[in-house]
Design an enzyme around this catalytic site. Structure first.
Site: not given
Ligand code: PEP
Ligand code: MG
Length: 875
Positions: A93, A104, A102, A851, A23, A337, A764, A831, A455
């Site tokens: 804020r 803070m 929601g 992979y 922010k 934002r 793996s 895996c 909210h």
């Protein structure tokens, strides 16, 4: 020079997110873009961290810097904090690096006291406005900073409205509000045993401290854990000159998105309320107007608003979520934002931004959170069932998806019943941040009050949970736990079905169907595939799962757990027979029954996967999962095997292990009973030959030996595999290539990976067991105490879900390097469950694995995460 803990908006920019929070950095950026932003300053995240390091006290040097920036702000605004002629009022804020909606707390109208409120009344000629602001401030400050329950203040307000016979807050006049302020002050004194603080400086420092404190409140901690936000980030605090949306009919406040956050449609989307302050829009107490309406109401302002929205979107190259206020006909932006969005919207926006030339494909790939794809991969209602069902009510389609479950009336109840295995829909008048855990546990969320930015809506969208909000037709009795609509009453035992895409609510259980990948989803997935280097396979043990995995884009099977093929009712007897056999002869007899079944399984897998690689992992059953437990089952098996009940029972007892996870499993079984490995090799090779002969597919089976910790045990089992395979290949008079590899899932195997690679053609990483054995806690039991570790901040994440990169990850990386040193072309994959976790996928990419393999439903997520890893860190 002293460390700088406080920055004016004019001193920062968008790149300073880590220090100023999202922010704060964006307020600074908007200031430099010349967008009308009420000025102010940001107390840094470092000041928050210092607050915690110093034992939860705010340092004097931070206070001094705040006071000095306050002076500068007074010069900029021409007003003075606490002054009785031109008082400066501010908002306080929170603003962390990642937005935590929601989570803070916010305080508005700070700087008011009995004197400055009079000054405000005089200055504006609007005492009603001044006292309205004052009563809001007292309530917010008392609640957020001092912990006096908000409800007590609301009760006083409701009582006053009732006495006056009015319905809306705006129907109360200046005198009423003045009187209310008096009542609030008395209430405060009664609750706290002291007067409400009138010194604005003290109000400010207390409020900044409260924001720091809120970083560690339970709901912020839960949110962080769900969203993988480390507590070390801290929050910044923004102190900003107040502008007032509640000054009268030419003032107002609202929230807007540059595109529709639910659908992604390229059209400004928002809501606003005239004569109101920010929390009125979000709280869902009054129903806001759609933003289009502003064009009629204030055409000039609307034009300026749309211009700014477009400027911001172009500047940030992404959909923006903004808050704005109109004060006496003048427009201000209070924050911007990158907007949270549904998965559908995220995909559409990412694809549109590329097509509009605003983003490259690489940039677009980074805009979609892989975890969000989950929502698209979960079932929707079956169309036929939907066509035949009549909705009992309709609310706002706040977060898409289909949810069906029994009604839970409180978050606590939702959590408990879900933990007990029940599917529940959480039904509330409105939700608040305290409800977070119940919202996570529920299949879907239904609220009576609140709009698309309430909210419930914001949080549900973020979590990818289906939500219907603002369903005013429902009469919810939270005390007696009933929902009534059109004269019919539903209780905790009744089902509701929610359609988050239409807002329809059904008073029955509706069937759901599996999703498919098409449209924008497919486009983005194709881009991800073009970009990524890491391959994605699936963990699948049946042709059905394998088919699903291929539909989701899997490029092979990275783990077929053969023991999972043994659970079926028609097989379990033969498997049990094998386990309890006392002699090789007996065991071979049981294995002969299993062989044809296994062969059929593998044929099914190969045919489904065509020529894609398939890794078949040899038997790795924790034995206790397979043994018969009850006397009836033991009797039946004894009869089948020609044994007495007592004999068999004694055998079963002798097989009992104190720690089956570290027991006679994996390759240890094959060492004791080589005939098991023989049977499995035969099934694998015969299946490959058969599919080759029948379908012409060239299958290269990958045989994987589990739970290896010593090269000699791998060699022992491998020799059996090689000898059996040779025999089967010769019997069939064909040629067939195959590979033998191992899992690296025992720390000793990782330490000796260079040795092990001499016998293994692939590794793996079984990070489930590797995590279990590296941490030394059982994967089945850790859940019971890990909660304490999260609460005490010893661990922030479940190491079984997110790879512990610094510990377990080190073993993986080391083993990968050692493996390659021995065998340059060794194939490396993972895996364990971590193969479907985005940050773990990134780690696998970075250390050069070939992979990842994960459950079928996570395949798209892994494809996207792999592409993101490539964009962030090319290899
Ligand atoms: C592992 O240990 O990571 C693994 C994939 O094997 P399993 O979960 O079957 O023990
Ligand atoms: Mg394992």
């Amino acid at each position: 020079m002293d460390k700088k803990f406080v920055y004016l908006f004019s001193e920062g920019n968008a790149s300073m997110k880590n220090l100023l929070g999202g922010k704060g950095a964006n307020l600074a950026e908007m200031t430099s873009l010349g967008i009308p932003v009420p000025q102010g300053f940001t107390v840094t995240t470092e000041a928050c961290n210092k607050y915690y390091e110093d034992g939860k006290v705010i340092a004097q040097e931070v206070i001094n810097q705040i006071e000095s920036k306050m002076k500068e702000l007074e010069n900029i605004t021409g007003k003075e904090f606490g002054n009785v002629e031109k008082p400066l009022l501010v908002s306080v804020r929170s603003g962390a690096r990642a937005s935590m909606p929601g989570m803070m707390d916010t305080i508005l109208n700070l700087g008011l006291n009995d004197d400055t409120v009079e000054a405000m009344a005089k200055l504006t000629g609007n005492p009603r406005f001044a006292y309205d602001s004052y009563r809001r401030f007292i309530q917010m400050f008392a609640d957020v900073v001092m912990g006096v329950e908000k409800r007590l203040f609301e009760d006083l307000m409701d009582k006053m409205k009732e006495e006056k016979g009015v319905h809306l807050d705006t129907d109360l006049d200046a005198d009423d509000l003045k009187k209310l302020v008096g009542q609030f002050m008395e209430l405060y004194k009664k609750e706290k045993g002291e007067d409400f603080p009138t010194d604005p400086k003290m109000q400010l420092i207390e409020s900044v401290t409260a924001v720091f404190r809120s970083w560690d409140n339970p709901r912020a901690n839960v949110y962080r854990r769900l969203n993988d936000i480390p507590s070390s980030w801290g929050t910044a605090v923004n102190v900003q000159e107040m502008v007032f949306g509640n000054k009268g009919e030419t003032s107002g406040t609202g929230v807007a998105f540059s595109r529709n956050p639910a659908t992604g449609e390229n059209k400004v989307y928002g809501e606003y309320l005239m004569n109101a302050q920010g929390e009125d829009v979000v709280a869902g107490i009054r129903t806001p107007q759609p933003i289009d309406h502003l064009e009629e109401q204030m055409p000039e302002i609307y034009k300026q608003f749309v211009d700014i929205v477009n400027t911001l979107e172009k500047h940030y190259k992404d959909m923006q979520d903004m808050e704005f206020t109109i004060e006496d006909g003048k427009l201000y932006f209070l924050q911007t934002r990158n907007g949270k969005r549904t998965a559908q919207a995220a995909l559409k926006i990412a694809v549109d931004l590329v097509e509009e030339g605003m983003n490259t494909k690489e940039e677009a790939i980074l805009k979609v959170d892989p975890k969000q794809l989950d929502t698209l991969l979960h079932p929707a209602f079956d169309q036929e069932g939907l066509d035949n069902a009549t909705p009992i009510a309709k609310g706002l389609p706040a977060s898409p998806g289909a949810a069906c479950g029994k009604i839970a009336f409180t978050a606590e109840e939702a959590k408990d019943r879900a933990a007990a295995g029940e599917k529940v829909v959480l039904v509330r008048l409105e939700t608040s941040p305290e409800d977070i855990e119940g919202m996570v546990a529920a299949e879907g969320i239904l609220t009576v009050r609140g709009g698309m930015t309430s909210h419930a809506a914001v949080v549900a969208r973020g979590m990818g949970t289906c939500c219907v909000a603002g369903c005013g037709e429902l009469k919810v009795d939270e005390v007696n736990k009933t929902v009534t609509v059109n004269g019919k009453t539903y209780t905790s035992n009744d089902y509701l079905s929610l359609d988050g895409s239409t807002g329809n609510v059904y008073g029955e259980a509706l069937n759901t169907v599996a999703p498919e990948i098409s449209g924008h989803f497919e486009t983005l997935m194709n881009w991800a595939d073009e970009i990524r280097a890491l391959k994605v396979r699936a963990n699948a043990d049946s042709p059905r799962d394998a088919k699903q995995a291929v539909e989701f884009g899997a490029e092979g099977i990275g783990l077929c757990r053969t023991e999972h093929m043994f659970f079926a009712e028609d097989r379990i007897a033969a498997v049990r027979e094998m386990i309890v056999s006392k002699s090789e002869e007996q065991r071979r007899k049981a294995l002969d029954k299993i062989l044809p079944m296994q062969r059929e399984d593998f044929i099914g897998l190969y045919e489904t996967m065509e020529e894609r690689p398939v890794t078949i992992r040899f038997l790795d059953p924790p034995l206790h999962e397979f043994l018969p437990q009850i006397d009836e089952e033991i009797k039946a098996l004894a009869k089948e095997m020609g044994l007495t009940f007592e004999e068999l029972k004694a055998t079963i007892e002798s097989l009992h292990e104190f720690n089956p996870m570290m027991g006679h499993r994996g390759c240890r079984l094959a060492v004791s009973y080589p005939e098991i490995a023989e049977m499995q090799t035969r099934a694998v090779i015969e299946a490959a030959i058969q599919v080759k002969n029948n379908k012409g597919f060239n299958i290269v089976p990958e045989i994987m030996i589990p739970l290896v910790g010593e090269i000699k045990e791998l060699k022992y089992v491998k020799d059996i595999v090689v000898a059996t395979a040779k025999k089967v290949i010769e019997e069939n008079g064909v040629e067939l290539d195959y590979q033998v590899g191992t899992m690296i899932e025992i720390p000793r195997a990782a330490l000796l990976a260079d040795e092990i690679a001499k016998e293994a053609e692939f590794f793996s990483f079984g990070t489930n067991d590797l995590t279990q054995m590296t941490f030394g806690f059982s994967r089945d039991d850790a859940g019971k105490f890990l909660q304490d570790y999260y609460e005490k901040k010893i661990y922030e994440q479940d190491p079984f879900a997110k790879l512990d990169q610094s510990g377990v990850g080190q073993l993986v990386q080391m083993a990968a390097e050692k493996g390659k040193a021995t065998r340059a072309n060794i194939k490396l994959g993972i895996c364990g469950e971590h193969g479907g976790d985005p940050s773990s996928v990134e780690f696998c990419h970075n250390i050069g694995l070939n992979y990842v393999s994960c459950s079928p439903f996570r395949v798209p997520l892994a494809r996207l995460a792999a592409a993101q890893a490539q964009v962030k860190n090319k290899r």
